[in-house]
Write an enzyme that holds these catalytic residues in place. Structure first.
Site, PDB file in Angstrom:
ATOM      1  N   GLY A  70     -11.842  13.342 -22.464  1.00  0.00           N
ATOM      2  CA  GLY A  70     -11.903  12.007 -21.874  1.00  0.00           C
ATOM      3  C   GLY A  70     -13.267  11.363 -22.038  1.00  0.00           C
ATOM      4  O   GLY A  70     -13.530  10.287 -21.494  1.00  0.00           O
ATOM      5  N   SER A  75     -19.701  13.964 -18.299  1.00  0.00           N
ATOM      6  CA  SER A  75     -19.621  15.199 -19.089  1.00  0.00           C
ATOM      7  C   SER A  75     -20.779  15.266 -20.071  1.00  0.00           C
ATOM      8  O   SER A  75     -21.474  14.272 -20.318  1.00  0.00           O
ATOM      9  CB  SER A  75     -18.304  15.250 -19.870  1.00  0.00           C
ATOM     10  N   CYS A  76     -20.984  16.443 -20.652  1.00  0.00           N
ATOM     11  CA  CYS A  76     -22.042  16.602 -21.652  1.00  0.00           C
ATOM     12  C   CYS A  76     -21.791  15.680 -22.842  1.00  0.00           C
ATOM     13  O   CYS A  76     -22.722  15.088 -23.395  1.00  0.00           O
ATOM     14  CB  CYS A  76     -22.128  18.060 -22.103  1.00  0.00           C
ATOM     15  N   THR A  77     -20.523  15.526 -23.224  1.00  0.00           N
ATOM     16  CA  THR A  77     -20.196  14.692 -24.380  1.00  0.00           C
ATOM     17  C   THR A  77     -20.410  13.213 -24.073  1.00  0.00           C
ATOM     18  O   THR A  77     -20.919  12.461 -24.912  1.00  0.00           O
ATOM     19  CB  THR A  77     -18.749  14.960 -24.838  1.00  0.00           C
ATOM     20  N   ARG A 111     -16.731  30.609   0.288  1.00  0.00           N
ATOM     21  CA  ARG A 111     -15.716  29.952  -0.549  1.00  0.00           C
ATOM     22  C   ARG A 111     -15.479  28.497  -0.173  1.00  0.00           C
ATOM     23  O   ARG A 111     -15.268  27.660  -1.033  1.00  0.00           O
ATOM     24  CB  ARG A 111     -14.389  30.714  -0.460  1.00  0.00           C
ATOM     25  N   ASN A 135     -25.059  21.100 -25.408  1.00  0.00           N
ATOM     26  CA  ASN A 135     -24.121  20.754 -24.335  1.00  0.00           C
ATOM     27  C   ASN A 135     -24.405  21.501 -23.032  1.00  0.00           C
ATOM     28  O   ASN A 135     -23.870  21.147 -21.991  1.00  0.00           O
ATOM     29  CB  ASN A 135     -22.671  20.997 -24.772  1.00  0.00           C
TER      30      ASN A 135
END
Length: 337
Positions: A214, A153-155, A82, A318
């Site tokens: 964002g 990010s993918c976007t 963890r 994505n």
């Protein structure tokens, strides 16, 4: 050149697809995976069977023991720890660690992997304080003294290459982006509690859900010339993969829609080939499942109101497109060392 040895922390959607990408390439080697929440047997099952991208057919896959996966004859060490700083990446030979849990997105938290012997950490999500890089846009800004970076990010990976071409050729005065985005693992199957985002708690498979993103503002971080010029929002829709960016911009230089199409096509066939793409076919979202490009411009879907005001449409898987860029970024980082 020796293979680049990578480890993956978090074997979710992106972690598994980064593994699929890595295992099909000759320039990288997957040596370790960490996930404290699933057994090696379950890890094998989740990797082999994928509802979107299909069954894994490239190597025979099996659990050798509770600490080793075998891809054909290739062993991959498995940890179930963890605390990131306790994962012995160095012992497994993993120099580059993909942080894909979605939990350790801050620079300091992700840096914990360095204590276990990792040399570099690549966060597969936007980060509020780690430097962000988008391959094909600003990866050449990377300096070897950086130890923790974000693949954005993918976007942002879809939007930034498109925005770069338009800004370089015609200049962007300002713009708004909407991404029509497939549902993701953090959404709910039926209505459920979501204290920070009430709409986000509604059933993913039954609703079009307005959401924040964002991604457009993040373009200003990877393309400083566009800082403050773009913002955007998202609609989460009931599809399992592939999303589409709608970028509406006001241009500095007048241009016909045909001139804009030609500029994007030229870039997608030039030095950036394989990152942005271009299509003039009558496509729909499922046509892009498994497409490893970041951003595929749909020439027929866009429109122009005037020579200074246009709407541009670009598709992206994505999951697969983004995961491929994670590995590409690692390759670039290794080349700078």
């Amino acid at each position: 050149m020796a293979k680049i040895k990578i480890g993956i922390n978090g074997f979710g959607r992106i972690g598994r697809l980064v593994a699929r990408v890595a295992l099909q390439r000759d320039d990288v080697e997957l040596v370790a995976v960490n996930d404290p929440f699933i057994s090696v047997e379950y890890m094998t099952y989740m990797f082999k069977y994928d509802s979107v991208h299909g069954q894994w057919k490239h190597h025979e896959l099996k659990a050798k023991d509770d600490k080793t996966l075998l891809f054909g004859e290739k062993p991959v060490t498995v940890f179930g720890i963890r605390n990131p700083e306790e994962i012995p990446w160095g012992e497994a030979g993993a120099d580059y660690v993909v942080e894909s849990t979605g939990v350790f997105t801050d620079k300091d938290k992700a840096a914990a992997h360095l204590k276990g012997g990792a040399k570099k950490v690549i966060i597969s999500a936007p980060s509020k304080d780690a430097p962000m890089f988008v391959v094909g846009v600003n990866e050449k800004e990377y300096k070897s003294d950086l130890t923790v970076v974000s693949n954005a990010s993918c976007t942002t990976n879809c939007l930034a290459p498109l925005a770069k071409v338009i800004n370089d050729r015609f200049g962007i005065v300002e713009g708004l982006m909407t991404t029509v985005h497939s549902m993701t693992a953090t959404q709910k199957t039926v209505d459920g509690p979501s204290a920070k985002d009430w709409r986000g708690g509604r059933a993913a498979s039954f609703n079009i859900i307005p959401s924040s993103t964002g991604a457009a503002k993040a373009v200003g971080k990877v393309l400083p010339a566009l800082n403050g010029k773009l913002t955007g929002m998202a609609f989460r829709v009931p599809t399992v993969d592939v999303s589409v960016v709608d970028l509406t911009v006001r241009l500095e230089k007048e241009a016909t829609y045909d001139e804009i199409k030609a500029a994007i096509k030229e870039e997608s066939e030039g030095k950036l080939k394989g990152i942005p793409g271009h299509t003039e076919d009558d496509v729909v979202s499922t046509d892009f499942i498994g497409d490893n490009r970041s951003s595929i411009f749909d020439a027929k879907a866009g429109i122009a109101l005037s020579k200074n005001f246009v709407k541009l449409v670009s598709w992206y898987d994505n999951e697969m497109g983004y995961s491929t860029r994670v590995v590409d970024l690692i390759k670039h980082i290794a080349s700078v060392e």
